[in-house]
Design a protein around this motif. Structure first.
Motif, PDB file in Angstrom:
ATOM      1  N   CYS A  18      37.601  57.993  45.969  1.00 58.30           N
ATOM      2  CA  CYS A  18      37.350  57.606  47.360  1.00 58.30           C
ATOM      3  C   CYS A  18      38.508  58.021  48.266  1.00 58.30           C
ATOM      4  N   VAL A  19      39.713  57.698  47.857  1.00 58.47           N
ATOM      5  CA  VAL A  19      40.892  58.015  48.661  1.00 58.47           C
ATOM      6  C   VAL A  19      41.053  59.532  48.803  1.00 58.47           C
ATOM      7  N   ASP A  20      40.865  60.268  47.714  1.00 59.87           N
ATOM      8  CA  ASP A  20      40.986  61.730  47.763  1.00 59.87           C
ATOM      9  C   ASP A  20      39.967  62.367  48.701  1.00 59.87           C
ATOM     10  N   GLN A  21      38.785  61.767  48.824  1.00 58.23           N
ATOM     11  CA  GLN A  21      37.726  62.304  49.676  1.00 58.23           C
ATOM     12  C   GLN A  21      37.799  61.759  51.104  1.00 58.23           C
ATOM     13  N   ASN A  22      38.836  60.996  51.391  1.00 54.74           N
ATOM     14  CA  ASN A  22      38.999  60.330  52.697  1.00 54.74           C
ATOM     15  C   ASN A  22      37.868  59.350  52.984  1.00 54.74           C
ATOM     16  N   TYR A  23      37.346  58.728  51.936  1.00 57.47           N
ATOM     17  CA  TYR A  23      36.357  57.667  52.064  1.00 57.47           C
ATOM     18  C   TYR A  23      37.083  56.327  52.001  1.00 57.47           C
ATOM     19  N   THR A  24      36.392  55.280  52.390  1.00 59.10           N
ATOM     20  CA  THR A  24      36.958  53.941  52.391  1.00 59.10           C
ATOM     21  C   THR A  24      36.439  53.164  51.184  1.00 59.10           C
ATOM     22  N   PRO A  25      37.291  52.903  50.189  1.00 60.19           N
ATOM     23  CA  PRO A  25      36.826  52.162  49.005  1.00 60.19           C
ATOM     24  C   PRO A  25      36.643  50.680  49.323  1.00 60.19           C
ATOM     25  N   HIS A  26      35.517  50.149  48.878  1.00 64.39           N
ATOM     26  CA  HIS A  26      35.221  48.723  48.994  1.00 64.39           C
ATOM     27  C   HIS A  26      34.957  48.170  47.599  1.00 64.39           C
ATOM     28  N   ILE A  27      35.436  46.966  47.359  1.00 63.07           N
ATOM     29  CA  ILE A  27      35.211  46.295  46.086  1.00 63.07           C
ATOM     30  C   ILE A  27      34.442  45.007  46.358  1.00 63.07           C
ATOM     31  N   VAL A  28      33.399  44.776  45.561  1.00 63.48           N
ATOM     32  CA  VAL A  28      32.625  43.541  45.633  1.00 63.48           C
ATOM     33  C   VAL A  28      33.084  42.651  44.480  1.00 63.48           C
ATOM     34  N   VAL A  29      33.436  41.409  44.797  1.00 58.92           N
ATOM     35  CA  VAL A  29      34.001  40.485  43.816  1.00 58.92           C
ATOM     36  C   VAL A  29      33.139  39.233  43.722  1.00 58.92           C
ATOM     37  N   ARG A  30      32.822  38.817  42.514  1.00 58.00           N
ATOM     38  CA  ARG A  30      32.182  37.512  42.291  1.00 58.00           C
ATOM     39  C   ARG A  30      33.321  36.502  42.229  1.00 58.00           C
ATOM     40  N   VAL A  31      33.365  35.621  43.190  1.00 57.17           N
ATOM     41  CA  VAL A  31      34.488  34.692  43.346  1.00 57.17           C
ATOM     42  C   VAL A  31      34.362  33.534  42.359  1.00 57.17           C
ATOM     43  N   ASP A  32      35.475  33.282  41.648  1.00 56.21           N
ATOM     44  CA  ASP A  32      35.561  32.136  40.749  1.00 56.21           C
ATOM     45  C   ASP A  32      36.922  31.473  40.953  1.00 56.21           C
ATOM     46  N   GLU A  33      37.280  30.553  40.065  1.00 54.75           N
ATOM     47  CA  GLU A  33      38.519  29.788  40.240  1.00 54.75           C
ATOM     48  C   GLU A  33      39.787  30.640  40.117  1.00 54.75           C
ATOM     49  N   TYR A  34      39.685  31.835  39.561  1.00 59.74           N
ATOM     50  CA  TYR A  34      40.853  32.700  39.416  1.00 59.74           C
ATOM     51  C   TYR A  34      41.079  33.608  40.616  1.00 59.74           C
ATOM     52  N   CYS A  35      40.100  33.698  41.490  1.00 63.04           N
ATOM     53  CA  CYS A  35      40.176  34.612  42.629  1.00 63.04           C
ATOM     54  C   CYS A  35      40.907  33.967  43.795  1.00 63.04           C
ATOM     55  N   ARG A  36      41.852  34.695  44.310  1.00 59.24           N
ATOM     56  CA  ARG A  36      42.566  34.252  45.507  1.00 59.24           C
ATOM     57  C   ARG A  36      42.117  35.173  46.638  1.00 59.24           C
ATOM     58  N   PRO A  38      40.193  35.053  50.877  1.00 61.49           N
ATOM     59  CA  PRO A  38      39.924  34.177  52.022  1.00 61.49           C
ATOM     60  C   PRO A  38      38.504  33.601  51.902  1.00 61.49           C
ATOM     61  N   MET A  39      38.413  32.343  51.588  1.00 61.69           N
ATOM     62  CA  MET A  39      37.141  31.704  51.281  1.00 61.69           C
ATOM     63  C   MET A  39      36.158  31.697  52.454  1.00 61.69           C
ATOM     64  N   GLN A  40      36.657  31.772  53.684  1.00 64.24           N
ATOM     65  CA  GLN A  40      35.744  31.759  54.837  1.00 64.24           C
ATOM     66  C   GLN A  40      34.888  33.027  54.914  1.00 64.24           C
ATOM     67  N   TYR A  41      35.248  34.063  54.141  1.00 70.42           N
ATOM     68  CA  TYR A  41      34.469  35.308  54.127  1.00 70.42           C
ATOM     69  C   TYR A  41      33.585  35.446  52.886  1.00 70.42           C
ATOM     70  N   VAL A  42      33.588  34.445  52.030  1.00 76.37           N
ATOM     71  CA  VAL A  42      32.768  34.463  50.819  1.00 76.37           C
ATOM     72  C   VAL A  42      31.336  34.080  51.188  1.00 76.37           C
ATOM     73  N   ARG A  43      30.375  34.897  50.747  1.00 76.87           N
ATOM     74  CA  ARG A  43      28.950  34.632  50.993  1.00 76.87           C
ATOM     75  C   ARG A  43      28.211  34.674  49.658  1.00 76.87           C
ATOM     76  N   ASP A  44      27.488  33.634  49.370  1.00 83.47           N
ATOM     77  CA  ASP A  44      26.714  33.546  48.130  1.00 83.47           C
ATOM     78  C   ASP A  44      27.581  33.790  46.900  1.00 83.47           C
ATOM     79  N   GLY A  45      28.821  33.320  46.952  1.00 84.67           N
ATOM     80  CA  GLY A  45      29.724  33.440  45.809  1.00 84.67           C
ATOM     81  C   GLY A  45      30.344  34.811  45.637  1.00 84.67           C
TER      82      GLY A  45
END
Length: 137
Positions: A18-36, A38-45
């Motif tokens: 992504c970075v080499d192609q000048n694209y913007t990498p996005h990661i989708v995370v399933r939030v659990d107790e180990y994830c730090r 910003p909780m106000q942006y979490v939707r459907d976990g």
């Protein structure tokens, strides 16, 4: 003993692509107790994070954790989550990427926050730079 997971290697490869192609990498995370995150942006976990170089500071991705500092609503926050919590990584511009199975994190229960270090304060002596090059005619 189980062999090491391919997941962190594939994540890093797609991130680098992504970075080499000048694209913007996005990661989708399933939030659990180990994830730090910003909780106000979490939707459907889940939360989708822009992890591009322009959006993050002190980004790291090792075989167990992803971490960085980013601004949310104008406030800098430290973010970290285990690799096992990653659902997908993709390029925002093309939607190309890869999805992953989410598994329970079984490693160390604390995130390696020392890797997401704040930039050390520079005193006046260290910020003054001398240009070692001279223009000559």
């Amino acid at each position: 003993m189980l062999p090491p997971s391919m997941k962190p290697y594939l994540l890093r490869a797609i991130y680098d692509w992504c970075v080499d192609q000048n694209y913007t990498p996005h990661i989708v995370v399933r939030v659990d107790e180990y994830c730090r995150v910003p909780m106000q942006y979490v939707r459907d976990g889940e939360i989708t994070l822009n992890v591009g170089p322009l959006a993050t500071k002190d980004f790291f991705m090792d075989n167990e954790w992803v971490g960085f500092t980013a601004r949310f609503g104008g406030v800098a926050q430290m973010v970290s989550f285990p690799i096992t919590a990653v659902l997908a990584i993709y390029a925002r511009e093309t939607q190309e990427g890869m999805g992953f199975e989410v598994t329970r994190y079984e490693g160390n229960t604390t995130a390696p926050q020392e890797k997401v270090e704040k930039t050390p304060q520079k005193d006046e002596k260290t910020t003054k730079r001398v240009n070692p090059f001279r223009l000559v005619d």
